[in-house]
Design a protein around this motif. Structure first.
Motif: not given
Length: 255
Positions: A131-156
């Motif tokens: 919760v602290g990472q997403l709500m107060t620390s600026g979001g995910p530490h690493f980039a996110l994906s939908l399975g494979t690394a080249n299918f990038s994902a965003t957090l909403e």
């Protein structure tokens, strides 16, 4: 009960079925093991080091389909490798089928999953860290994906529910997450208003044996709609209710 809710959104997704051989088939929804990897990326944890810390004994995880989905096969070129010396491409290429999850219209539609995370009795520390990472620390530490690394994902739509309600009912209810098949007592054949519903049932990997040990110890057999619509069912046991934006969301965890 506290519950952290967020949407994972992207153009394409691929969650490889673990039993597939040379054909890369995909689950329609991310399994719990994939979602563990997403949570680990948010926290900045090293690869394969989080199987115990984010396991079912600490975090309860659910997922729902929030946009209409379809799957299609495409052929990808891979290097033909029979020995280590063939890694230079000297043997040429081989084409293998690869299944991709997308929206109905690739030019306009996105793939959208809603993820629900709640702590168990002993999982509050790692839940608070998330919760602290997403709500107060600026979001995910690493980039996110939908399975494979080249299918990038965003957090909403990240939000924290402080008082999610645990409920039971003997009536047919609408569920916004996947529903474990063994929890279903009765399943109507149509949506309210007589609109047909597209359903899928899949057996998903859930938990690994331990850190750095990719041996499965638990599976989830779940039912869900690929239309992005709630699934109407009568279920046994408890489920979670969330109230937001004038809507009541009911969910079951992957357990």
């Amino acid at each position: 009960m506290q519950a952290l809710v967020f949407d994972l959104v992207g153009k394409m997704a691929h969650f490889r079925k673990y039993y597939a051989n040379n054909t890369a088939m995909s689950f329609s929804v991310p399994p719990r093991t994939t979602l563990m990897g997403v949570l680990a990326a948010m926290l900045g944890l090293p690869r394969d080091s989080y199987y115990e810390a984010l396991g079912g004994q600490y975090l309860r995880v659910g997922v729902g389909v929030r946009s209409p989905l379809k799957k299609s096969f495409h052929r990808l070129n891979f290097l033909k490798v029979e020995a280590s010396r063939d890694l230079d491409g000297s043997k040429g290429h081989i084409q293998l089928p690869f299944e991709i999850v997308t929206g109905y219209d690739l030019t306009r539609d996105l793939v959208r999953y809603r993820v629900y995370v709640a702590p168990t009795g002993s999982g509050q520390p790692v839940f608070d860290q998330l919760v602290g990472q997403l709500m107060t620390s600026g979001g995910p530490h690493f980039a996110l994906s939908l399975g494979t690394a080249n299918f990038s994902a965003t957090l909403e739509n990240v939000r924290l529910h402080q008082q999610a309600r645990v409920a039971t009912s003997q009536e047919v209810q609408e569920f916004h997450s996947t529903v474990p098949t063994d929890r279903i007592q009765y399943l109507p054949s149509t949506l309210t208003g007589g609109v047909a519903l597209s359903l899928e049932e899949e057996l998903l990997p859930a938990d690994f044996k331990g850190d750095y040990q990719r041996e499965l110890v638990a599976m989830n057999r779940v039912l869900f709609s690929t239309d992005g619509q709630p699934l109407r069912a009568q279920v046994t046991g408890e489920y979670l209710e969330l109230h937001e934006y004038g809507e009541t969301q009911r969910l079951l965890f992957l357990e």
